[in-house]
Structure formats: structure tokens, C-alpha cells
Design an enzyme around this catalytic site. Sequence first.
Site, PDB file in Angstrom:
ATOM      1  N   SER A  16       0.830  -1.217   0.000  1.00  0.00           N
ATOM      2  CA  SER A  16       0.000   0.000   0.000  1.00  0.00           C
ATOM      3  C   SER A  16       0.862   1.264   0.000  1.00  0.00           C
ATOM      4  CB  SER A  16      -0.981   0.004   1.173  1.00  0.00           C
ATOM      5  OG  SER A  16      -0.334   0.275   2.388  1.00  0.00           O
ATOM      6  N   ARG A  43      22.211 -14.480   3.616  1.00  0.00           N
ATOM      7  CA  ARG A  43      21.836 -13.068   3.536  1.00  0.00           C
ATOM      8  C   ARG A  43      22.769 -12.279   2.611  1.00  0.00           C
ATOM      9  NH1 ARG A  43      18.049 -10.922   6.756  1.00  0.00           N
ATOM     10  NH2 ARG A  43      17.875 -12.560   8.289  1.00  0.00           N
ATOM     11  N   MET A  87      10.399  -6.575   4.293  1.00  0.00           N
ATOM     12  CA  MET A  87      10.588  -7.200   5.603  1.00  0.00           C
ATOM     13  C   MET A  87      11.818  -8.111   5.618  1.00  0.00           C
ATOM     14  SD  MET A  87       8.319  -5.493   6.828  1.00  0.00           S
ATOM     15  CE  MET A  87       7.516  -5.806   8.378  1.00  0.00           C
ATOM     16  N   ARG A  88      12.956  -7.531   5.273  1.00  0.00           N
ATOM     17  CA  ARG A  88      14.228  -8.259   5.339  1.00  0.00           C
ATOM     18  C   ARG A  88      15.227  -7.400   6.094  1.00  0.00           C
ATOM     19  NH1 ARG A  88      15.451 -13.194   4.007  1.00  0.00           N
ATOM     20  NH2 ARG A  88      17.525 -12.510   3.389  1.00  0.00           N
ATOM     21  N   LEU A 117      18.731  -6.055   6.315  1.00  0.00           N
ATOM     22  CA  LEU A 117      19.757  -5.860   5.284  1.00  0.00           C
ATOM     23  C   LEU A 117      21.143  -5.874   5.923  1.00  0.00           C
ATOM     24  CD1 LEU A 117      17.799  -3.053   3.458  1.00  0.00           C
ATOM     25  CD2 LEU A 117      18.319  -5.319   2.509  1.00  0.00           C
ATOM     26  N   HIS A 134       8.501   3.380   8.708  1.00  0.00           N
ATOM     27  CA  HIS A 134       8.294   2.499   9.858  1.00  0.00           C
ATOM     28  C   HIS A 134       7.051   2.961  10.623  1.00  0.00           C
ATOM     29  CE1 HIS A 134       9.322  -0.330  12.992  1.00  0.00           C
ATOM     30  NE2 HIS A 134       9.068   0.619  13.869  1.00  0.00           N
ATOM     31  N   GLN A 167      -1.525   7.972   7.251  1.00  0.00           N
ATOM     32  CA  GLN A 167      -0.468   8.974   7.410  1.00  0.00           C
ATOM     33  C   GLN A 167       0.827   8.522   6.756  1.00  0.00           C
ATOM     34  OE1 GLN A 167      -1.444  11.825   8.397  1.00  0.00           O
ATOM     35  NE2 GLN A 167      -3.452  10.941   8.819  1.00  0.00           N
TER      36      GLN A 167
HETATM   37  C1  GAR Z   1       3.780  -0.604   6.702  1.00  0.00           C
HETATM   38  O1  GAR Z   1       2.993  -0.310   7.822  1.00  0.00           O
HETATM   39  C2  GAR Z   1       5.225  -0.208   6.950  1.00  0.00           C
HETATM   40  O2  GAR Z   1       5.357   0.938   7.740  1.00  0.00           O
HETATM   41  C3  GAR Z   1       5.726  -1.433   7.688  1.00  0.00           C
HETATM   42  O3  GAR Z   1       5.154  -2.521   7.011  1.00  0.00           O
HETATM   43  C4  GAR Z   1       3.885  -2.116   6.484  1.00  0.00           C
HETATM   44  C5  GAR Z   1       3.869  -2.470   5.031  1.00  0.00           C
HETATM   45  O4  GAR Z   1       2.597  -2.199   4.484  1.00  0.00           O
HETATM   46  N1  GAR Z   1       7.168  -1.490   7.688  1.00  0.00           N
HETATM   47  C6  GAR Z   1       7.874  -1.922   8.721  1.00  0.00           C
HETATM   48  O5  GAR Z   1       7.384  -2.384   9.737  1.00  0.00           O
HETATM   49  C7  GAR Z   1       9.380  -1.823   8.540  1.00  0.00           C
HETATM   50  N2  GAR Z   1      10.065  -1.940   9.782  1.00  0.00           N
HETATM   51  P1  GAR Z   1       2.436  -1.984   2.929  1.00  0.00           P
HETATM   52  O6  GAR Z   1       3.055  -3.211   2.260  1.00  0.00           O
HETATM   53  O7  GAR Z   1       0.961  -1.939   2.728  1.00  0.00           O
HETATM   54  O8  GAR Z   1       3.136  -0.728   2.536  1.00  0.00           O
END
Ligand code: GAR
Length: 212
Positions: free
Chosen positions: A13, A61, A86-87, A89, A105, A169
Amino acid sequence: MKSLIILISGRGSNMQALLEANLDVDNITVISNNPSATGLAIAKRFGVQTVVIDHRTYPDRITFDTALAAEIDRCEADLIALAGFMRILTDGFVNHFQGRLINIHPSLLPAFPGLGTHARALHEGVKIHGCTVHFVTPQVDHGPIIIQAAIPVLFDDTEETLAARILQQEHLIYAQAVRWFMADKLKCSHNHVSIDDMTICEPILYSPGLQH
Ligand code: GAR
């Protein structure tokens, strides 16, 4: 020629918000480490080039990050935006792209790095929660903060309601951060980001008002 790479792992998203933001970029490529990421189909609908680099096909990795870095270098990316990537790095990867690697984040960093941010915020009883866009450094979910959005935590909030309001937001501040970066308005010195934008008086806090 400005080139943006968006790295995703799932829903996408935030990626979609960037694709809808009419950014001043010539090239956007979406890369996913997860072939099943639903964001890939969204990117294709926008006519954006997509690449899958499945981390499960790499022995460790470092070799995955090396392949990812090679693909990003091939695209000559000006900016790499982690959008739900979600990896963790490797330091080598992060250092290679230092200054042009940003992340979003779902908390007001440095509070609540890592996973489960909304549940932890509710558990701690914080009254204000939010999201952060920051430059990436080797320490996970740390690094110079570009922009944050804060919202009130309501007495009847659940993890889901809080997540939904914060996600709105996230979409706003991520596009803003990328716009500033692409317009060369961000200056980072040590741990501080300053924003050269005369149209804003309080640059690092995007406060959307009391939206329910
Ligand atoms: C989002 O809320 C983003 O902030 C979070 O994963 C979600 C991904 O949603 N990221 C983290 O937690 C990184 N540490 P999306 O795929 O709909 O953008």
C-alpha cells in the site's frame, strides 16, 4: 533522469501511494523478495517494471543482498525506498546505498523499532503514536529522521483501528519524503536532516489534526 526503486515484500500500500503521488521521476522499478507479494500485481496495473529476487533461492543473507544490490545498481537508482520490505539488510548493502536508502516504519522512532509496533504502543499506553520516514543505517529501524506523522491514540483503539489510521499517514509522509529527496531538498548532517523548503514552517512533523 531520476530513477526510483521501491522494495516490497507484501501488500504494497505504501508502494501504491508512491505510484499515485505523481512524483517527479522518470523511472520506477518495484523489486520484491517475495514472489507472492500482492503489491506486484498492483505495480503491474500501474505499468511499472517489476522484478522478483526470491531470497529463498539464495544460500545466505550476503549473497541475496549482493544480487539485490546488483539489480539496483543496474537500474542506476537515485533513491531506494523500502516500503514494507521485511528483510534485515546487511551492513555492506546499507553502506553501499548510504544517503539514498530510506524506510518507512509504523511508529514514532526511536520508540518501538521492530515488529508489532501498534500492539506495543497500546500496551505501553502511549497517548501519541505515528510513523516515521528515515534514512537507513545498519541498525534496524534507526537512522536520521526525515519526517514523522503523529496521531492521538483513542481510548477505544484496537491494533487494527490504530494501524489503519497510521497507514493513512504513512502514505502521505512517504510521498512527501520522496518528493523532497528528488527535489534535492534534504540535507543530512550527522544524525540530523534539514529540509530546504520555504513552504513549511515545521518541517519534520507532519501533524494531520485529530482525524478519527
Ligand atoms: C507498513 O505499515 C510499513 O510501515 C511497515 O510494514 C507495512 C507495510 O505495508 N514497515 C515496517 O514495519 C518496517 N520496519 P504496505 O506493504 O501496505 O506498505
